[in-house]
Structures are given as structure tokens and as C-alpha cells.
Write an enzyme that holds these catalytic residues in place. Structure first.
Site, PDB file in Angstrom:
ATOM      1  CG  ASP A  36      -2.016  -1.051   1.136  1.00 51.38           C
ATOM      2  OD1 ASP A  36      -2.369  -1.456   0.011  1.00 51.38           O
ATOM      3  OD2 ASP A  36      -2.477  -1.509   2.196  1.00 51.38           O
ATOM      4  CG  HIS A 241      27.970   4.826  -5.159  1.00 54.27           C
ATOM      5  ND1 HIS A 241      27.628   4.280  -6.376  1.00 54.27           N
ATOM      6  CD2 HIS A 241      28.587   6.005  -5.440  1.00 54.27           C
ATOM      7  CE1 HIS A 241      28.031   5.091  -7.353  1.00 54.27           C
ATOM      8  NE2 HIS A 241      28.608   6.141  -6.798  1.00 54.27           N
ATOM      9  CG  ASP A 258      28.492  12.671  -3.435  1.00 53.89           C
ATOM     10  OD1 ASP A 258      27.737  13.523  -3.942  1.00 53.89           O
ATOM     11  OD2 ASP A 258      29.177  11.887  -4.113  1.00 53.89           O
ATOM     12  CG  ASP A 269      26.705  15.215  -7.726  1.00 53.89           C
ATOM     13  OD1 ASP A 269      26.873  14.982  -6.517  1.00 53.89           O
ATOM     14  OD2 ASP A 269      27.113  14.458  -8.630  1.00 53.89           O
ATOM     15  CG  HIS A 348      35.883   8.062  -8.402  1.00 49.79           C
ATOM     16  ND1 HIS A 348      36.000   9.389  -8.767  1.00 49.79           N
ATOM     17  CD2 HIS A 348      36.087   8.036  -7.051  1.00 49.79           C
ATOM     18  CE1 HIS A 348      36.244  10.131  -7.709  1.00 49.79           C
ATOM     19  NE2 HIS A 348      36.315   9.328  -6.649  1.00 49.79           N
ATOM     20  CG  HIS A 352      28.888  12.601 -13.138  1.00 49.85           C
ATOM     21  ND1 HIS A 352      27.805  13.465 -12.996  1.00 49.85           N
ATOM     22  CD2 HIS A 352      29.313  12.355 -11.866  1.00 49.85           C
ATOM     23  CE1 HIS A 352      27.588  13.698 -11.721  1.00 49.85           C
ATOM     24  NE2 HIS A 352      28.497  13.042 -10.999  1.00 49.85           N
ATOM     25  CG  HIS A 359      25.753   9.647 -12.565  1.00 48.23           C
ATOM     26  ND1 HIS A 359      26.143   8.409 -12.126  1.00 48.23           N
ATOM     27  CD2 HIS A 359      26.332  10.534 -11.697  1.00 48.23           C
ATOM     28  CE1 HIS A 359      26.907   8.525 -11.048  1.00 48.23           C
ATOM     29  NE2 HIS A 359      27.032   9.810 -10.772  1.00 48.23           N
ATOM     30  CD  GLU A 382      32.284  13.218  -8.929  1.00 44.57           C
ATOM     31  OE1 GLU A 382      32.205  12.557  -7.882  1.00 44.57           O
ATOM     32  OE2 GLU A 382      31.349  13.354  -9.743  1.00 44.57           O
ATOM     33  CE1 TYR A 386      36.622   8.567  -1.894  1.00 46.21           C
ATOM     34  CE2 TYR A 386      37.904   8.086  -3.868  1.00 46.21           C
ATOM     35  CZ  TYR A 386      36.885   8.779  -3.239  1.00 46.21           C
ATOM     36  OH  TYR A 386      36.135   9.669  -3.956  1.00 46.21           O
ATOM     37  NE  ARG A 404      32.745  11.667  -4.159  1.00 42.83           N
ATOM     38  CZ  ARG A 404      32.523  10.606  -3.372  1.00 42.83           C
ATOM     39  NH1 ARG A 404      33.483   9.717  -3.145  1.00 42.83           N
ATOM     40  NH2 ARG A 404      31.340  10.417  -2.798  1.00 42.83           N
ATOM     41  CD  GLU A 406      30.243  15.605  -7.142  1.00 42.53           C
ATOM     42  OE1 GLU A 406      29.685  15.228  -8.182  1.00 42.53           O
ATOM     43  OE2 GLU A 406      29.986  15.132  -6.003  1.00 42.53           O
TER      44      GLU A 406
END
Length: 435
Positions: A36, A241, A258, A269, A348, A352, A359, A382, A386, A404, A406
Site C-alpha cells: 500500500d 556509494h 555527497d 551534486d 573512479h 560526469h 549522471h 570530483e 581513499y 572527495r 566535487e
């Protein structure tokens, strides 16, 4: 709603379609979350770009006829008094032509019969191959219906083409009204990150920082979140992520956030990384300054005519040099780059496209080569580093640090415009803001 820009987008797409062809774009369906309860509906970006309309279960049909004429047709949900009491008002078929600026509108319940008539004389049908799981079963009965008219001289479409190739190139270069929305989304996102930085020293968990961030987004006029926020304390930042956002804050560690706000369906972003205590340790500051220098080097490569990958390569070189200087990598910089040794710490790319999707769409290569940047493209820049918490090849004081930085960037004739201006970025600026 001013439909002028959306009609202009349709006109440009119709002009790009060959004669005797059609394009179909779907708005998307509501999805169940659990019993529901639905997930909040978010319209498919391609559909919104061409209509400015955000109801589910709607389809746009564009036809570029063999004689050069063009036609636009919307299939929408019919008005339903009982359903609208529960789930909200619908545009309805009767109002759709005027509100959306299309030539005709039909109920989605008439789909098969109307589409059989409308596609007579069409040789190619363009749909997004990204949504092929939706389109194949939907189009099968329509094509079967067209084949029944062969004895009348009707030739059914002979080819399905991928619409993404045309439409996503169109979306890649942003128009002035899109840039206005992106600037607004960027500045709303900045306000959220500033709130997160000020909240961190006085709260106890990642979730509380997320709450401060999102509250600031909405207070500043944001419509939604661009994506699920990442609020990662300490070693959690080494999970690229990470979205659990439920751990206690480590007062001795960095906090990586992020997140971005959405305004008028356009995305912000940003990633900020800062000490949860408000003060950097020597090791945290050293790694942070390497990442910041890498971002500056990458930004210097953002200007029209420069291949897309050039800013990534600039960041990789600065990051690798920094890792060698700090003793996390050993060897000649050129050799380490050639061997991709840096990917232990930087796995990475450096950005982008950004737009209606966080993205965003558009090819990164053309004919096998990195495409040159063009004015009014929008991208993120960005770089990051790490150091895994279990990496016993480095000294213990480096382990579990994830960083990071960005920003959202528009390509302009002179180089670049940072849309996400207003954030403290140097360690000194961050410490001053948080205090």
C-alpha cells in the site's frame, strides 16, 4: 506553465528525425515500495524535457511524416473522479492539447487502436533502447495490428531505432533556461552542505547531519533530492556509494558528504569533506590538500575544445605525485600512472555530465575518441583519495581516510564557471566556517 521551451525541444528533435519516422517517449510508472505504499514518482527526464509534464503513465508521440509535416500527440491518463479523490487531480485528455501544446491527445486506454492509425506511413520508430524492457511488449500488439492492414497498402515500420543517440546529444548542450535551473539547484545544494558542516560538531550521528542537510535544502526552495545522500564518517567514506548514514560520528575522523538538491527537475551534486570535530589532523590535512590541488589542476583543463578526459588525466597526475610525496606510493610518477598504481587509492573518474539526471546523458566519446568540451556543457569535477582501513601496506595513520571534493561546472568560452561557488574549500576556510 510556460510550454515554449518544451515545444522548442520537440521541434528540434522532430527536425533531427528523418522523414517517415516517429519517436515515442514514456513518462514512467509509479512503483510499489511495499504494501500500500508507492515510491515517490519522478518523471522520466526525456519525457519532461519534451513536455514539461510530470504525470505517470503518459506517452509522447512525435511524427516526422514523409511529406515533411510534423505532428505531436500525447497519451495521458483519463480523468477519473474516484481515483482523483485518493491520489490527486489529473490533467485529462480534454485539456492536454492546450496545456501541453500538442496537436492531439488520447487516453492511454486507446493506445493500441490509435497508434495503429497514427503509425501508418511510418518506416522507422525511435524509442530509448535503455527502456527496451518496457517498449518491446508494448509495441508488439501495435506492430501486429499494422500488419493486418498490409492488403490496404499499409507498410508497417521496418526498423526500430535508438532515440537516445539523437535526443541525448540534444540534452547535453544546456539552454539558458536550463542553466538558470542548474544554478539554482547548485546554490540550494551549497546551502545544504554549509548546514551540514555547521551541524557536524554538535550532533552525534551521520543521520543527524543528513537531517540538517536535507532541511536546509527544502528551506532554501529545493523540490527534492537529486539522489540518495552519502554521509560517511571515517572509514565509511572509503565505500564510494555508502548510503546507510546511520553510524555514530567519529570525532577524530573526516566526514564525507555527497549530496545535491533538485530544482525544477534539474540536479545539484556536491561533495564536501571536513573534520567532524572542526579541526584537521596533520595527515588529514596533507591528503586533503593533495585532492584540492588535483581539483584545481582538473579545472584548469575545462574549456572548449579540450578532450573530455584531459581534466581526469590532470587530476591523476597531481594525485599520484601527492601519493609519492607522502609515501603512500613508491616509484616514478610516469610509471605509476602507466601501471595505474594510483587506482588503489583513486578508483573512479573525475566527473560526469550533469543536468536533468545527476549522471546526465550524452556520449563521452565520439568515433572512439574523447569528445571535445563545448560551451554550455555542464559537468562535475570530483577527484578523491581513499585509503582502505585494512590497507596494511601503508602506515596506520593514513588508513580509513576518504576524501572527495566535487563542484558543478559549466563550460564557457573563457574556460569554466563554478555553479557551486560559495563553499569553503581550503582547510583554513573549512575550520573557520565550522568554528
Amino acid at each position: 506553465m510556460d510550454i515554449t521551451p518544451f515545444k522548442a525541444n520537440r521541434a528540434r528533435l522532430l527536425e533531427a528525425l528523418p522523414p517517415a519516422s516517429a519517436a515515442l517517449v514514456f513518462s514512467g510508472r509509479e512503483q510499489f515500495r511495499n504494501r500500500d505504499v508507492d515510491y515517490p514518482f519522478r518523471v522520466h527526464s526525456d519525457f519532461y524535457y519534451l513536455t514539461g509534464f510530470s504525470e505517470p503513465d503518459s506517452t509522447l508521440l512525435l511524427i516526422h511524416a514523409e511529406d515533411g509535416s510534423t505532428h505531436s500527440v500525447a497519451f495521458v491518463r483519463p480523468r477519473d473522479e474516484k481515483a482523483e479523490i485518493w491520489t490527486g487531480r489529473r490533467l485529462g485528455v480534454e485539456r492536454a492539447p492546450d496545456v501541453l501544446g500538442v496537436d492531439a491527445a488520447y487516453s492511454g486506454e486507446e493506445w493500441d487502436a490509435q497508434l495503429v492509425e497514427l503509425l501508418k506511413g511510418v518506416q522507422q520508430v525511435h524509442v530509448s533502447f535503455s527502456d527496451s524492457a518496457y517498449w518491446w511488449p508494448v509495441l508488439q500488439p501495435v506492430f501486429a495490428g499494422l500488419k493486418k492492414h498490409i492488403r490496404e497498402g499499409v507498410e508497417p515500420p521496418q526498423a526500430l531505432q535508438d532515440l537516445d543517440r539523437i535526443l541525448h546529444e540534444q540534452r547535453l548542450i544546456k539552454q539558458p533556461w536550463e542553466l538558470a535551473h542548474l544554478r539554482e539547484a547548485a546554490q540550494i545544494s551549497v546551502k545544504g552542505h554549509l548546514a551540514a558542516m555547521q551541524a557536524a560538531p554538535r550532533v552525534q550521528t551521520e543521520r543527524e547531519v543528513q537531517r540538517a542537510l536535507e532541511c536546509a535544502f527544502y528551506e532554501a526552495g529545493g523540490d527534492d533530492l537529486s539522489f540518495n545522500p552519502i554521509v560517511a564518517s571515517g572509514a565509511n567514506a572509503c565505500v564510494l556509494h555508502y548510503t546507510e548514514n546511520g553510524a555514530p560520528l567519529d570525532r577524530n575522523a573526516l566526514l564525507l558528504v555527497d549530496a545535491g538538491a533538485e530544482k525544477a527537475f534539474y540536479a545539484g551534486d556536491i561533495t564536501t569533506t571536513f573534520p567532524a570535530s572542526g579541526r584537521f589532523s596533520a595527515e588529514q590535512k596533507a591528503l586533503y590538500e593533495v585532492v584540492l590541488a588535483a581539483q584545481h589542476a582538473a579545472l584548469a583543463q575545462v574549456r572548449p575544445g579540450i578532450p573530455y578526459d584531459r581534466h581526469h588525466q590532470a587530476a591523476v597526475r597531481v594525485l599520484t605525485e601527492g601519493l609519492v610525496d607522502l609515501g603512500l606510493l613508491q616509484g616514478e610518477v610516469d610509471t605509476l600512472i602507466e601501471e595505474k598504481a594510483y587506482t588503489r587509492f583513486y578508483m573512479h573518474k573525475t566527473g560526469h555530465w550533469l543536468g536533468l539526471d545527476v549522471h546526465d546523458v550524452g556520449a563521452y566519446r565520439l568515433n572512439g575518441a574523447w569528445r571535445p568540451l563545448e560551451e554550455n556543457m555542464v559537468l562535475t569535477v570530483e577527484p578523491g583519495l581513499y585509503v582502505a582501513p585494512d590497507d596494511d601496506t601503508v602506515e596506520a595513520h593514513w588508513r580509513g581516510i576518504g576524501i572527495r571534493i566535487e563542484d558543478d561546472v559549466r563550460v564557457i568560452a573563457e574556460g569554466y564557471e563554478i555553479l557551486t561557488h560559495g563553499l569553503p574549500r581550503t582547510p583554513e576556510e573549512i575550520e573557520a566556517w565550522m568554528s
